[in-house]
Design a protein around this motif. Sequence first.
Motif, short mmCIF file in Angstrom:
data_model
loop_
_atom_site.label_atom_id
_atom_site.label_comp_id
_atom_site.label_asym_id
_atom_site.label_seq_id
_atom_site.Cartn_x
_atom_site.Cartn_y
_atom_site.Cartn_z
N LEU A 102 38.62 38.10 43.21
CA LEU A 102 39.56 38.94 43.96
C LEU A 102 40.01 40.05 43.03
N ILE A 103 39.95 41.29 43.50
CA ILE A 103 40.36 42.45 42.70
C ILE A 103 41.50 43.14 43.41
N VAL A 104 42.61 43.35 42.70
CA VAL A 104 43.77 44.02 43.28
C VAL A 104 44.00 45.32 42.50
N GLY A 105 43.90 46.44 43.17
CA GLY A 105 44.10 47.74 42.54
C GLY A 105 42.86 48.60 42.61
N THR A 106 43.03 49.89 42.92
CA THR A 106 41.89 50.79 43.09
C THR A 106 41.93 51.98 42.13
N GLY A 107 42.61 51.81 41.01
CA GLY A 107 42.54 52.82 39.96
C GLY A 107 41.21 52.73 39.22
N PRO A 108 41.04 53.47 38.14
CA PRO A 108 39.77 53.43 37.39
C PRO A 108 39.37 52.02 36.97
N ALA A 109 40.33 51.19 36.56
CA ALA A 109 39.99 49.82 36.16
C ALA A 109 39.50 49.01 37.35
N GLY A 110 40.15 49.18 38.50
CA GLY A 110 39.72 48.47 39.70
C GLY A 110 38.35 48.92 40.17
N VAL A 111 38.08 50.24 40.10
CA VAL A 111 36.76 50.76 40.47
C VAL A 111 35.69 50.16 39.56
N SER A 112 35.96 50.14 38.25
CA SER A 112 35.00 49.58 37.31
C SER A 112 34.75 48.10 37.58
N ALA A 113 35.81 47.36 37.91
CA ALA A 113 35.66 45.93 38.20
C ALA A 113 34.82 45.71 39.45
N ALA A 114 35.05 46.53 40.49
CA ALA A 114 34.30 46.38 41.73
C ALA A 114 32.83 46.72 41.54
N LEU A 115 32.53 47.78 40.79
CA LEU A 115 31.15 48.15 40.53
C LEU A 115 30.42 47.06 39.74
N THR A 116 31.12 46.50 38.76
CA THR A 116 30.51 45.44 37.95
C THR A 116 30.28 44.19 38.78
N ALA A 117 31.25 43.84 39.63
CA ALA A 117 31.09 42.67 40.48
C ALA A 117 29.90 42.83 41.43
N ARG A 118 29.72 44.03 41.98
CA ARG A 118 28.57 44.25 42.86
C ARG A 118 27.27 44.16 42.07
N ALA A 119 27.26 44.72 40.85
CA ALA A 119 26.05 44.68 40.03
C ALA A 119 25.68 43.24 39.65
N ARG A 120 26.69 42.38 39.48
CA ARG A 120 26.42 40.98 39.11
C ARG A 120 26.18 40.08 40.32
N GLY A 121 26.24 40.66 41.52
CA GLY A 121 25.98 39.88 42.73
C GLY A 121 27.05 38.89 43.08
N LEU A 122 28.30 39.17 42.70
CA LEU A 122 29.39 38.26 43.00
C LEU A 122 29.90 38.48 44.42
N SER A 123 30.44 37.42 45.00
CA SER A 123 31.16 37.57 46.27
C SER A 123 32.61 37.90 45.92
N PHE A 124 33.12 39.00 46.47
CA PHE A 124 34.45 39.44 46.08
C PHE A 124 35.09 40.26 47.19
#
Length: 268
Positions: A66-88
């Motif tokens: 679960l990712i909370v926040g859409t600033g640069p850190a949140g964007v980076s976390a979401a991109l990494t989660a998608r690249a690792r194939g995680l459900s999020f």
Amino acid sequence: IMCAIACGASKARIMLVHILPNIIRDIVQFICLSCAEMIIAISGFSFIGLSLGDDVIDWGVMLDLLIVGTGPAGVSAALTARARGLSFLWFGSRRLSDKVEKAERILNSPGLPRVTGRELRDAFLRQVDDLGIPIQQARVAAVYEMGGHYAVCAGPDFYEGRCLILATGVAARGQIPGESRLLGKGVSCCATCDGELYRGRNIAVVCESQSLEEDVRFLQSVAGHVELFCTYAGGLADTPGCHKGRPQAIEGDDRVTGVRWADATLPV
């Protein structure tokens, strides 16, 4: 029913007029109890790792992240989660970050030199949309540690994940009058990101903790002159010329022109 049959009523009429009205309450009660039992069963199986799969929507699904926040850190976390194939799930606003959007010029973003904050925000959104990453825009009201996993209450819904990333940034409190209005128009929040914009210029710096004095020294090394305001004692606060306290206001119409201090305006 026997009377209806004797009167020659059809089977459909007997069912709709004589039987169904008398059992409808029992049917509703049975459905409600059965749904509750199914929800509990599915949630229980999901909790112990026996869910239908992360790509199947069910009650009680356990996500990887679960990712909370859409600033640069949140964007980076979401991109990494998608690249690792995680459900999020990713919670925030499609505006991403007000501070990024209002930044006057960003010089230290890899691959995007000298972009404005709005341009950087738009680049973030394009990359997120190209990868098909949805942003859940429900407001997160609470986060819970559940003993081995985490839960997020967003709007009317409740989500669970094995890991949680809080990338909400820092909310500005007790702002100086004029600070919010002139953000990105001479008011900056990050010495590293924005210091180069003020090379050789006269600037005002408000420091509220000794732990931030390294940033103040960096700004003193690049700026022409620094009007320093400190709200604490010791360290740089004891140097000659330091103003004890915060400015009364930041002045200017479309750009910062000065700060008000002791009923006088200091040009910056």
